[in-house]
Design an enzyme around this catalytic site. Structure first.
Site, PDB file in Angstrom:
ATOM      1  N   GLU A 140       0.837  -1.189   0.000  1.00  0.00           N
ATOM      2  CA  GLU A 140       0.000   0.000   0.000  1.00  0.00           C
ATOM      3  C   GLU A 140       0.880   1.251   0.000  1.00  0.00           C
ATOM      4  O   GLU A 140       1.841   1.315   0.770  1.00  0.00           O
ATOM      5  CB  GLU A 140      -0.929   0.023   1.216  1.00  0.00           C
ATOM      6  CG  GLU A 140      -1.948   1.141   1.132  1.00  0.00           C
ATOM      7  CD  GLU A 140      -2.897   1.184   2.322  1.00  0.00           C
ATOM      8  OE1 GLU A 140      -4.069   1.525   2.132  1.00  0.00           O
ATOM      9  OE2 GLU A 140      -2.446   0.875   3.441  1.00  0.00           O
ATOM     10  N   GLY A 273       2.903   1.933  11.063  1.00  0.00           N
ATOM     11  CA  GLY A 273       2.695   1.202  12.311  1.00  0.00           C
ATOM     12  C   GLY A 273       2.304  -0.235  12.046  1.00  0.00           C
ATOM     13  O   GLY A 273       2.840  -1.167  12.632  1.00  0.00           O
ATOM     14  N   ALA A 274       1.351  -0.413  11.128  1.00  0.00           N
ATOM     15  CA  ALA A 274       0.876  -1.744  10.769  1.00  0.00           C
ATOM     16  C   ALA A 274       0.171  -1.648   9.423  1.00  0.00           C
ATOM     17  O   ALA A 274      -0.186  -0.556   8.967  1.00  0.00           O
ATOM     18  CB  ALA A 274      -0.066  -2.294  11.836  1.00  0.00           C
ATOM     19  N   MET A 275      -0.038  -2.805   8.787  1.00  0.00           N
ATOM     20  CA  MET A 275      -0.701  -2.840   7.488  1.00  0.00           C
ATOM     21  C   MET A 275      -1.690  -3.993   7.457  1.00  0.00           C
ATOM     22  O   MET A 275      -1.361  -5.117   7.806  1.00  0.00           O
ATOM     23  CB  MET A 275       0.341  -3.009   6.378  1.00  0.00           C
ATOM     24  CG  MET A 275      -0.257  -3.201   4.998  1.00  0.00           C
ATOM     25  SD  MET A 275      -1.265  -1.780   4.500  1.00  0.00           S
ATOM     26  CE  MET A 275      -2.343  -2.558   3.310  1.00  0.00           C
ATOM     27  N   GLU A 276      -2.920  -3.676   6.995  1.00  0.00           N
ATOM     28  CA  GLU A 276      -4.052  -4.581   7.123  1.00  0.00           C
ATOM     29  C   GLU A 276      -4.170  -5.640   6.044  1.00  0.00           C
ATOM     30  O   GLU A 276      -5.276  -6.087   5.725  1.00  0.00           O
ATOM     31  CB  GLU A 276      -5.344  -3.754   7.130  1.00  0.00           C
ATOM     32  CG  GLU A 276      -5.694  -3.089   5.798  1.00  0.00           C
ATOM     33  CD  GLU A 276      -5.154  -1.687   5.615  1.00  0.00           C
ATOM     34  OE1 GLU A 276      -5.630  -0.967   4.729  1.00  0.00           O
ATOM     35  OE2 GLU A 276      -4.242  -1.316   6.383  1.00  0.00           O
ATOM     36  N   ASN A 277      -3.075  -6.092   5.441  1.00  0.00           N
ATOM     37  CA  ASN A 277      -3.159  -7.089   4.381  1.00  0.00           C
ATOM     38  C   ASN A 277      -4.203  -8.152   4.720  1.00  0.00           C
ATOM     39  O   ASN A 277      -4.265  -8.628   5.851  1.00  0.00           O
ATOM     40  CB  ASN A 277      -1.811  -7.773   4.178  1.00  0.00           C
ATOM     41  CG  ASN A 277      -0.670  -6.791   4.056  1.00  0.00           C
ATOM     42  OD1 ASN A 277      -0.633  -5.979   3.158  1.00  0.00           O
ATOM     43  ND2 ASN A 277       0.252  -6.858   4.998  1.00  0.00           N
ATOM     44  N   HIS A 309      -7.937  -1.499  14.943  1.00  0.00           N
ATOM     45  CA  HIS A 309      -8.014  -0.743  13.684  1.00  0.00           C
ATOM     46  C   HIS A 309      -7.738  -1.661  12.491  1.00  0.00           C
ATOM     47  O   HIS A 309      -8.481  -1.664  11.501  1.00  0.00           O
ATOM     48  CB  HIS A 309      -6.980   0.386  13.740  1.00  0.00           C
ATOM     49  CG  HIS A 309      -6.881   1.233  12.510  1.00  0.00           C
ATOM     50  ND1 HIS A 309      -7.404   2.494  12.433  1.00  0.00           N
ATOM     51  CD2 HIS A 309      -6.305   1.006  11.299  1.00  0.00           C
ATOM     52  CE1 HIS A 309      -7.163   3.013  11.236  1.00  0.00           C
ATOM     53  NE2 HIS A 309      -6.487   2.119  10.532  1.00  0.00           N
ATOM     54  N   GLU A 310      -6.675  -2.468  12.589  1.00  0.00           N
ATOM     55  CA  GLU A 310      -6.311  -3.342  11.469  1.00  0.00           C
ATOM     56  C   GLU A 310      -7.328  -4.466  11.274  1.00  0.00           C
ATOM     57  O   GLU A 310      -7.612  -4.862  10.141  1.00  0.00           O
ATOM     58  CB  GLU A 310      -4.910  -3.927  11.683  1.00  0.00           C
ATOM     59  CG  GLU A 310      -3.803  -2.908  11.908  1.00  0.00           C
ATOM     60  CD  GLU A 310      -3.716  -1.851  10.810  1.00  0.00           C
ATOM     61  OE1 GLU A 310      -4.073  -2.143   9.661  1.00  0.00           O
ATOM     62  OE2 GLU A 310      -3.291  -0.719  11.117  1.00  0.00           O
ATOM     63  N   GLU A 332      -9.593   4.443   6.022  1.00  0.00           N
ATOM     64  CA  GLU A 332      -8.893   4.876   7.232  1.00  0.00           C
ATOM     65  C   GLU A 332      -9.796   5.601   8.220  1.00  0.00           C
ATOM     66  O   GLU A 332      -9.673   5.429   9.434  1.00  0.00           O
ATOM     67  CB  GLU A 332      -7.694   5.751   6.853  1.00  0.00           C
ATOM     68  CG  GLU A 332      -6.696   5.066   5.929  1.00  0.00           C
ATOM     69  CD  GLU A 332      -6.147   3.764   6.490  1.00  0.00           C
ATOM     70  OE1 GLU A 332      -6.317   3.493   7.695  1.00  0.00           O
ATOM     71  OE2 GLU A 332      -5.538   3.004   5.716  1.00  0.00           O
TER      72      GLU A 332
END
Length: 857
Positions: A140, A273-277, A309-310, A332
């Site tokens: 992303e 911070g993090a990625m929602e794959n 959130h993720e 988001e």
């Protein structure tokens, strides 16, 4: 020449041409972690929609070898293959036009694992004193194209069948579960299940060495957490949060989690911070790992919010995906809004959310702000809209709509939206249409003015007899007057919260008759004048904006814009002298009210800055004495947060007693890293105290802190140190820290912490350093989030028109695509502060006021 001209028609375009669309990718990667390289093949099932001599897809920084297009009738190779890295497209030219219908495009390619934390990249970890490489993807917004040729747009969803050759001693992860694995010596081939349809930016692969724990939701979904070796215990909390969140969101959306598993993996280096794959959420280690003994209360809260959130993204973003990056906020904003009080109601997350709202409004008060729905016409600029507008203003707008329509209607609407657009793409207007249908209220025009128009209004209300007079105007920190008009849902309460009225303020000004809301003594409606005036004063009141938030941050914003004097803000701040509630005090601290007042006064009224420091210290001393340095058995989460934030602020403001106590406890910590005398919540305060007293003539504390950093094995501990290490008042120490930042001792992902902590005394040094090292910074960190932090963190420290001109001049000759918006926003903040300074200088009553406030203290 004609063919070249034909190819040029595809350059400089925001989106790919619609000649062909993919439906399935069959990918096989061969990974070489020693050489930091990969080779691959991809077979893409395509539907040719119109007769064409071209297939145009995305690719960047790849080597392309064989290309073959196969249909049920024949096989054909392109006569020309053009890889345009500037536009990140791969153009395949065919002698004969391809017919409408189905086909398979096969491509053989290779690439390198880069070190810019995007695309398919490498990061390092320690395995028994040996540094080794790990492979991670971060696609992303538009970096899948750096890993394999693809249609790298969110609307072009497809299924993915991934096969991976990797070292046999490492763990290989992807979006879907493993269905087979074959080992051949030191290499294993891992076969993953084919995925449902999803966007390319959600595809993920991670190969590394991990420990693993797992659990199962009440709906039978397997949830796994992959941690650094030896730290599986620190993954248990994230696992618990993820399992609970999956069950909560399954119920909220009335839609089951759509994949058979959800894995979460902590990697050593990650830009965000993090990625929602889909099915494989990737985190930086500090945001996944948690330990009761080693982690702060702030860490626990942030990790909870990030995990929730993720997980929310698995529905809002992954199952239903934005049609184009213009609608990023749908992902988001809603994922941010979804993190409510459900998991831990005692944390009062929605009340704390006010801090995020203030961040969003601060950015939105700039002329260089952008609408929530922002037009995106260049892939290189997408990273710039992952900001407080898309996340925080977006979620605040949803919260506003929720307050007006009610919780039940919003939840029902989102469930309907999820069912209607599952596995598809949607635009903002699609969501508004569903909510309008469910609520019976046409919200399109109201919400369009909030999402398609930048900025926000300040609303004035006057009471005259039985009429309320409303007026709105656009608020700008520059003090200028904007011409925006919003449709604002207004709520009113009259004498009781049970007696309410709602209406839309949709024009510049409006009058509202409220006489019918006040009954006479016989129970019938009557004017206020017919009632006993004394009784009215005691029992009747009108409250506008029933669930209001702000006040302190609103007054700060008004003061910055020179629409209210600093003295008014100081008087309001003084009302909080005896306050001990974390939520309230956090407005003084975390919304930077105290910090901003001290910083601006350093330049505006240097002769009074010490008095202002003492004033801010006096506001926090009562709460500091109450919470104390030692935690108490059974104390609340909010109390633990308060302890950390208050002592961090006091150390920053130069409170002698706090600094002395902190440094004494730090000395104990140096001898025993596990000492309970300096809890994780208080360590940052100690590190700040050490650095605020570090100079080139007495650098012992600085050297001790560096030594402690090098020995620390917890990423969260290292992060706390990095956040404090640049706050020295000695510019030479700051210069040394900035050079340390560029060394191999600081991971690329962590430089943002140092940049965010530069002292005001070190700003000129930091600016010179940035100019001298700009080319090296570009080469080392590439583009994206990290580069944004360098620009924003250093430029916004200044507060003179001359410095704004100097910064603008430098970057005019050092143009870098992808940071224009961030740069303009950062530069705009500088003259805003310069104007604030001039306004403060005109407040001749400030010395007297500060003496009065000191006397009260």
């Amino acid at each position: 020449m004609e063919q070249k001209l034909n190819i040029e028609q595809f350059t400089g375009q925001a989106r790919l041409p619609s000649f062909a669309v993919p439906s399935r990718y069959d990918l096989h990667f061969k990974l070489d972690l020693c050489e930091c390289a990969f080779a691959g093949t991809v077979n893409i099932n395509l539907c040719i929609l119109e007769k064409t001599n071209f297939i145009v897809l995305n690719a960047a920084r790849l080597n392309v070898y064989e290309v073959l297009f196969t249909t049920s009738h024949n096989q054909v190779s392109p006569c020309d293959v053009v890889l345009d890295n500037s536009d990140e497209i791969l153009v395949l030219v065919f002698d004969e036009a391809l017919s409408v219908g189905e086909g398979v495009l096969g491509i053989t390619f290779s690439g390198n694992l880069n070190d810019h934390l995007m695309g398919f990249y490498k990061c390092t970890y320690m395995d028994k004193e040996v540094k080794k490489n790990m492979a991670v993807t971060q696609f992303e917004p538009v970096h899948a194209r750096c890993c394999f040729p693809c249609w790298d747009e969110p609307a072009l969803k497809a299924t993915f069948k991934i096969t991976l050759d990797a070292p046999s001693d490492l763990t290989a992860l992807s979006n879907m579960p493993i269905i087979d694995e074959k080992v051949n010596g030191n290499v294993k081939t891992v076969y993953f299940e084919e995925s449902p349809v999803m966007s390319t930016y959600l595809v993920a692969v991670v190969v590394g060495l991990f420990d693993h724990i797992e659990d199962t939701t009440s709906h039978g979904v397997k949830v796994g957490v992959y941690c650094p070796v030896g730290k599986s215990d620190e993954g248990k909390y994230a696992l618990e949060v993820a399992v609970k969140s999956l069950d909560i969101f399954t119920k909220f959306f009335s839609t089951p989690y759509p994949l058979p598993k959800l894995d979460m993996v902590a990697v050593p280096e990650f830009a965000a911070g993090a990625m929602e794959n889909f099915g494989l959420i990737v985190y930086r280690e500090s945001l996944l790992l948690y330990s009761d003994l080693k982690s702060t209360a702030r860490c626990k809260q942030i990790n909870t919010i990030v995990a929730a959130h993720e997980v929310a993204h698995q529905w809002f973003g992954n199952l239903v995906t934005m049609e184009w990056w213009t609608h990023l906020w749908l992902n988001e904003g809603f994922a941010t809004w979804m993190v409510t009080d459900i998991l831990f109601p005692e944390w009062q997350i929605w009340t704390q959310f006010l801090q995020l709202s203030a961040d969003g409004l601060s950015l939105d008060a700039l002329q260089q702000s952008h609408p929530i729905e922002v037009e995106v016409d260049d892939a290189r600029g997408i990273d710039e809209i992952f900001d407080d507008i898309s996340y925080n203003k977006g979620s605040a707008v949803i919260r506003m709509l929720q307050g007006y329509l009610g919780d039940d209607i919003v939840q029902k609407s989102l469930s309907s939206y999820m069912k209607k657009y599952a596995w598809k793409n949607a635009k903002t207007e699609d969501l508004w249409r569903v909510i309008s249908e469910e609520s019976g209220v046409n919200i399109n025009s109201m919400m369009d003015c909030w999402t398609k128009q930048k900025g926000y209004p300040v609303i004035y209300v006057k009471s005259k007899d039985q009429v309320l007079e409303f007026e709105q105007s656009q608020f700008l920190s520059s003090g200028l007057h904007g011409d925006g008009i919003w449709t604002v849902p207004i709520t009113l309460s009259f004498g009781s919260y049970d007696k309410c009225k709602k209406f839309f303020l949709g024009s510049k000004s409006e009058r509202v008759d409220i006489s019918e809301m006040f009954p006479s003594s016989d129970g019938k409606s009557s004017s206020l004048k017919e009632n006993n005036q004394e009784q009215c004063d005691e029992t009747l009141w009108v409250k506008v904006n029933v669930e209001q938030s702000g006040i302190l941050d609103d007054m700060l914003a008004l003061s910055k814009a020179c629409r209210q004097p600093l003295s008014f803000l100081l008087l309001l701040m003084s009302a909080y002298r005896e306050e001990v509630d974390y939520i309230v005090l956090s407005k003084l601290i975390n919304v930077r009210v105290c910090y901003d007042v001290i910083e601006i006064s350093t330049d505006a009224i240097p002769e009074l800055v010490n008095e202002l420091r003492k004033f801010c210290i006096s506001l926090l001393q009562h709460s500091a004495e109450k919470v104390g340095w030692e935690s108490k058995p059974g104390e609340s989460h909010l109390n633990a947060l308060l302890r950390g934030e208050v002592f961090i602020a006091l150390a920053n403001f130069g409170h002698d007693k706090t600094q002395l106590e902190a440094m004494e406890r730090f000395q104990v910590l140096l001898k025993d890293k596990d000492t309970p005398i300096l809890s994780p919540d208080l360590r940052k305060a100690a590190y700040i105290a050490v650095m605020r007293n570090a100079t080139t003539t007495d650098r012992r504390g600085f050297d001790f802190l560096l030594k402690f950093y090098r020995k620390a094995d917890a990423t969260q501990e290292k992060e706390l140190i990095l956040r404090a290490i640049a706050c020295s008042p000695d510019p030479d120490i700051v210069a040394e820290v900035l050079n340390f930042l560029m060394s191999d001792e600081v991971r690329d992902q962590d430089v943002i912490f140092i940049i965010g902590g530069i002292s005001l005394e070190g700003r000129e040094t930091a600016w010179r350093w940035l100019q001298e090292n700009w080319d090296q910074i570009l080469k080392k960190y590439g583009s994206g989030i990290i580069l944004h932090r360098f620009v924003r963190g250093i430029v916004t420290l200044f507060c003179s028109n001359e410095k704004a001109d100097e910064v603008e001049s430098f970057f005019r000759n050092h143009v870098n695509l992808g940071i224009e918006k961030i740069l303009m926003q950062s530069i705009e903040r500088v003259p805003i502060k310069a104007r604030w300074i001039e306004g403060i200088k005109q407040e001749h009553s400030l010395p007297i006021l500060l003496k009065q406030l000191a006397h009260k203290g």
